[in-house]
Design an enzyme around this catalytic site. Structure first.
Site, mmCIF file in Angstrom:
data_model
loop_
_atom_site.group_PDB
_atom_site.id
_atom_site.type_symbol
_atom_site.label_atom_id
_atom_site.label_comp_id
_atom_site.label_asym_id
_atom_site.label_seq_id
_atom_site.Cartn_x
_atom_site.Cartn_y
_atom_site.Cartn_z
ATOM 1 N N LYS A 82 1.348 -21.439 24.576
ATOM 2 C CA LYS A 82 3.043 -20.390 24.543
ATOM 3 C C LYS A 82 3.430 -20.274 25.773
ATOM 4 C CE LYS A 82 1.498 -17.917 20.832
ATOM 5 N NZ LYS A 82 2.393 -18.517 19.723
ATOM 6 N N ARG B 9 0.593 -1.592 0.388
ATOM 7 C CA ARG B 9 0.196 -0.372 -0.065
ATOM 8 C C ARG B 9 1.112 1.548 0.227
ATOM 9 N NH1 ARG B 9 -4.944 0.117 4.108
ATOM 10 N NH2 ARG B 9 -5.483 1.802 3.006
ATOM 11 N N HIS C 67 -0.192 -24.275 7.954
ATOM 12 C CA HIS C 67 1.442 -24.772 7.551
ATOM 13 C C HIS C 67 1.638 -25.734 7.913
ATOM 14 C CE1 HIS C 67 2.485 -22.203 11.258
ATOM 15 N NE2 HIS C 67 3.467 -22.995 11.628
ATOM 16 N N HIS D 294 -3.958 -26.295 13.579
ATOM 17 C CA HIS D 294 -3.147 -27.233 13.658
ATOM 18 C C HIS D 294 -2.732 -28.181 14.238
ATOM 19 C CE1 HIS D 294 -1.112 -23.225 12.107
ATOM 20 N NE2 HIS D 294 -1.407 -22.762 12.881
ATOM 21 N N GLU E 262 5.299 -23.670 22.479
ATOM 22 C CA GLU E 262 5.863 -23.277 22.459
ATOM 23 C C GLU E 262 6.852 -22.455 23.462
ATOM 24 O OE1 GLU E 262 4.716 -20.592 18.196
ATOM 25 O OE2 GLU E 262 2.426 -21.321 19.967
ATOM 26 N N ASP F 163 -5.844 -19.598 18.360
ATOM 27 C CA ASP F 163 -5.010 -20.080 17.202
ATOM 28 C C ASP F 163 -3.960 -21.232 17.152
ATOM 29 O OD1 ASP F 163 -2.719 -18.369 15.856
ATOM 30 O OD2 ASP F 163 -1.384 -18.656 17.595
ATOM 31 N N LYS G 239 -4.840 -18.861 7.447
ATOM 32 C CA LYS G 239 -4.949 -18.235 8.411
ATOM 33 C C LYS G 239 -5.094 -17.278 9.592
ATOM 34 C CE LYS G 239 -3.876 -19.647 12.667
ATOM 35 N NZ LYS G 239 -2.242 -19.227 13.230
ATOM 36 N N LYS H 150 4.127 -29.647 6.936
ATOM 37 C CA LYS H 150 5.023 -29.824 7.555
ATOM 38 C C LYS H 150 5.625 -31.665 7.000
ATOM 39 C CE LYS H 150 5.005 -27.197 11.665
ATOM 40 N NZ LYS H 150 6.405 -26.165 11.553
HETATM 41 C C1 BG6 Z 1 0.645 -19.911 13.913
HETATM 42 C C2 BG6 Z 1 0.318 -18.981 15.320
HETATM 43 O O1 BG6 Z 1 -0.442 -20.007 13.222
HETATM 44 O O2 BG6 Z 1 1.695 -20.529 14.007
HETATM 45 C C3 BG6 Z 1 1.529 -18.634 15.683
HETATM 46 O O3 BG6 Z 1 0.003 -18.076 14.379
HETATM 47 C C4 BG6 Z 1 2.834 -19.999 16.089
HETATM 48 O O4 BG6 Z 1 1.101 -17.835 17.349
HETATM 49 C C5 BG6 Z 1 2.982 -20.482 15.246
HETATM 50 O O5 BG6 Z 1 3.141 -19.173 16.934
HETATM 51 C C6 BG6 Z 1 3.463 -21.814 15.108
HETATM 52 O O6 BG6 Z 1 4.582 -22.316 14.279
HETATM 53 P P1 BG6 Z 1 5.298 -22.932 14.326
HETATM 54 O O7 BG6 Z 1 6.092 -23.187 12.995
HETATM 55 O O8 BG6 Z 1 6.778 -22.104 14.478
HETATM 56 O O9 BG6 Z 1 5.350 -24.490 15.412
#
Ligand code: BG6
Length: 493
Positions: A337, A53, A177, A239, A215, A234, A147, A181
């Site tokens: 987290k 933008r 994503h 996932h 995480e 999230d 997402k 993996k």
């Molecule tokens: C994302 C989340 O989809 O995945 C994040 O929004 C998270 O909060 C991340 O940290 C984790 O991805 P990965 O590949 O690091 O496990």
């Protein structure tokens, strides 16, 4: 190391990344493309067109992308090669009248054309309509959505409806994503290319399953997004539930995208709902307070946020699948987290032997059930634990030992990043690793009642100290069933 075989060649493409100066593009999409180009997988004529933008000059934008890629440790020559493919267009993606420069740039109808909405989700609907109005979604154009796909079932449906008005499902690519993996894809191979596991993959032999996505990071400058979302939306809605689908689904007839996705959606629909006060018994919410992660002091969630909040940064669920295969097998999910270690894995604990011939005094430890650990990250691999005799001629002693198959040792150093695979799958037109509309909606249908239940019965999350494995209530959730969480120090180093 032998190069992994590529599948069908990637055709020449124009990939338009909308939100090209954002975090997702800089940290994930561009690095993935840098590597794919360096590997020679991407035809040299292909173009990556960033839509931004701001009115910054093309030269400044390229310079800033180049330096941010180098900061991430990518090699100078590979970044330079990538920059030859990259150009920028200035436009407001929600306003079709600003899209003429982009339309003019996309001048070759023979190329595969894909639009990646690396934008906040509130732009998904206006952006897809604007692209349609500008005539850019005609032909075989593909649309990639990242997402979060909505905030609940209603908003996910609104996005899906709007997208369905502008292009068919067969050209819509919803990214989770985790599906890109390596170890996640390997779940399909482990289950369906080996007869060993499939025969015991059910309530007959499996006692319970744990799926963890832990995480060590905290808010990471995403306070605005995360505080509205929390751990359940999230990480679990997408996932973790996707891991569950691949773990639990029936064997599809083929690897065809719809055959796989049909089976996955059946798993989501078989999840027994968690409603009303059941959230108190079957779920745990947590929020971290100040502590220490990997030897470093870190502030609490509300300190990072700068205000009070009832958002969960940790959640654990006790789930069940109402199917013949899985009836009566508890499936424990957890994600958080600022936990003590970063790891994502599936732990499958098999039933104990039906009758032990070993007398209690023969054993140094009790015979433990077999356990299969599918480690998604880090140190991706598979471990199988079973009991062995301790060598020696004295009393018979049993100990658990593991077969340890790590990707790194089996295939060489680098595991490709998820986006490397997913971006080229879009160009190839392979939807197997993308979420279909009904999957996303089925996942929200499971998650929405939990969030409703939380509002009424469980508004305040329990506290846990950063750097631990979550609130003590999560231990209670599984210990009530006479089981315990398998923590990674017990297997992977
Ligand atoms: C994302 C989340 O989809 O995945 C994040 O929004 C998270 O909060 C991340 O940290 C984790 O991805 P990965 O590949 O690091 O496990």
């Amino acid at each position: 190391m032998l190069p992994l075989p590529e599948r069908t060649p990637v055709p020449i493409f124009d990939l338009v990344i909308i939100g090209a100066s954002g975090d997702l593009a800089i940290r994930k999409l561009f690095p993935a493309l840098v590597r794919r180009i360096a590997e020679g997988v991407i035809p040299p004529e292909s173009r990556i067109i960033g839509v931004v933008r701001s009115g910054e000059s093309e030269e400044d934008l390229r310079y800033s992308v180049g330096s941010r890629l180098r900061e991430q440790g990518l090699a100078e020559d590979e970044v330079a090669q990538f920059l030859q493919h990259l150009s920028f267009v200035q436009a407001d993606i929600a306003d079709p009248s600003t899209l003429s420069t982009l339309s003019a740039r996309l001048d070759d109808p023979e190329r595969v054309r894909a639009f990646y909405l690396a934008t906040p989700p509130n732009l998904f609907i206006p952006a897809s309509r604007a692209l349609k109005q500008a005539g850019l979604l005609d032909g075989d154009s593909r649309l990639i959505l990242e997402k979060p796909l909505g905030h609940d079932l209603a908003s996910a449906k609104a996005i899906n409806d709007a997208v369905a008005e502008v292009l068919p499902e067969s050209r819509t690519y919803r990214i989770d994503h985790y599906l890109g993996k390596e170890t996640v894809q390997n779940l399909l191979v482990l289950r369906f290319a080996n007869s060993l596991f499939e025969r015991s993959w059910s309530q007959r032999d499996i006692d319970h399953v744990q799926i963890t996505a832990a995480e060590t990071v905290g808010l990471e400058q995403r306070a605005g997004y995360y505080d509205h979302v929390g751990a359940l939306r999230d990480m679990v809605q997408n996932h973790v539930l996707q891991l569950l689908c691949l773990f639990a689904m029936e064997p599809p007839n083929t690897l065809d995208a719809d055959a796989v996705r049909d089976e996955k959606v059946r798993v989501l629909r078989a999840l027994r709902p968690i409603v009303g006060p059941e959230v108190l018994r079957r779920t745990v919410r947590g929020q971290y307070v100040a502590g220490s992660v990997e030897g470093r002091s870190v502030p609490g969630y509300t300190d990072e946020l700068g205000r009070d909040s009832g958002t969960e940064t940790f959640t654990a669920l006790r789930c069940e699948l109402d199917t013949w295969r899985w009836g009566g097998v508890p499936i424990y999910l957890r994600s958080g987290k600022r936990m003590g270690a970063r790891f994502s894995e599936i732990v499958v604990t098999f039933k104990a032997v039906p009758h032990s011939i070993f007398k209690a005094n023969d054993l140094r430890t009790h015979p433990e059930p077999n356990r299969l650990v599918i480690r998604v990250q880090p140190n991706d691999g598979v471990q199988l634990q079973f009991m062995m005799k301790v060598p020696g001629s004295g009393r018979l002693k049993l100990v658990p030992r593991t077969l340890d198959l790590r990707y790194e040792t089996a295939f060489g150093e680098r595991t490709p990043d998820a986006y490397e695979r997913l971006l080229t799958d879009v160009i190839r037109g392979d939807q197997t690793l993308f979420m279909r509309r009904d999957e996303v909606e089925a996942a929200w249908s499971f998650v929405d009642p939990i969030i409703e239940g939380w509002k009424e019965y469980y508004p305040v999350p329990h506290r846990y100290v950063a750097g631990t494995s979550g609130p003590s209530q999560a231990v209670g959730l599984i210990e009530r069933d006479g089981r315990s969480w398998v923590e990674p120090e017990l297997h992977f180093g």
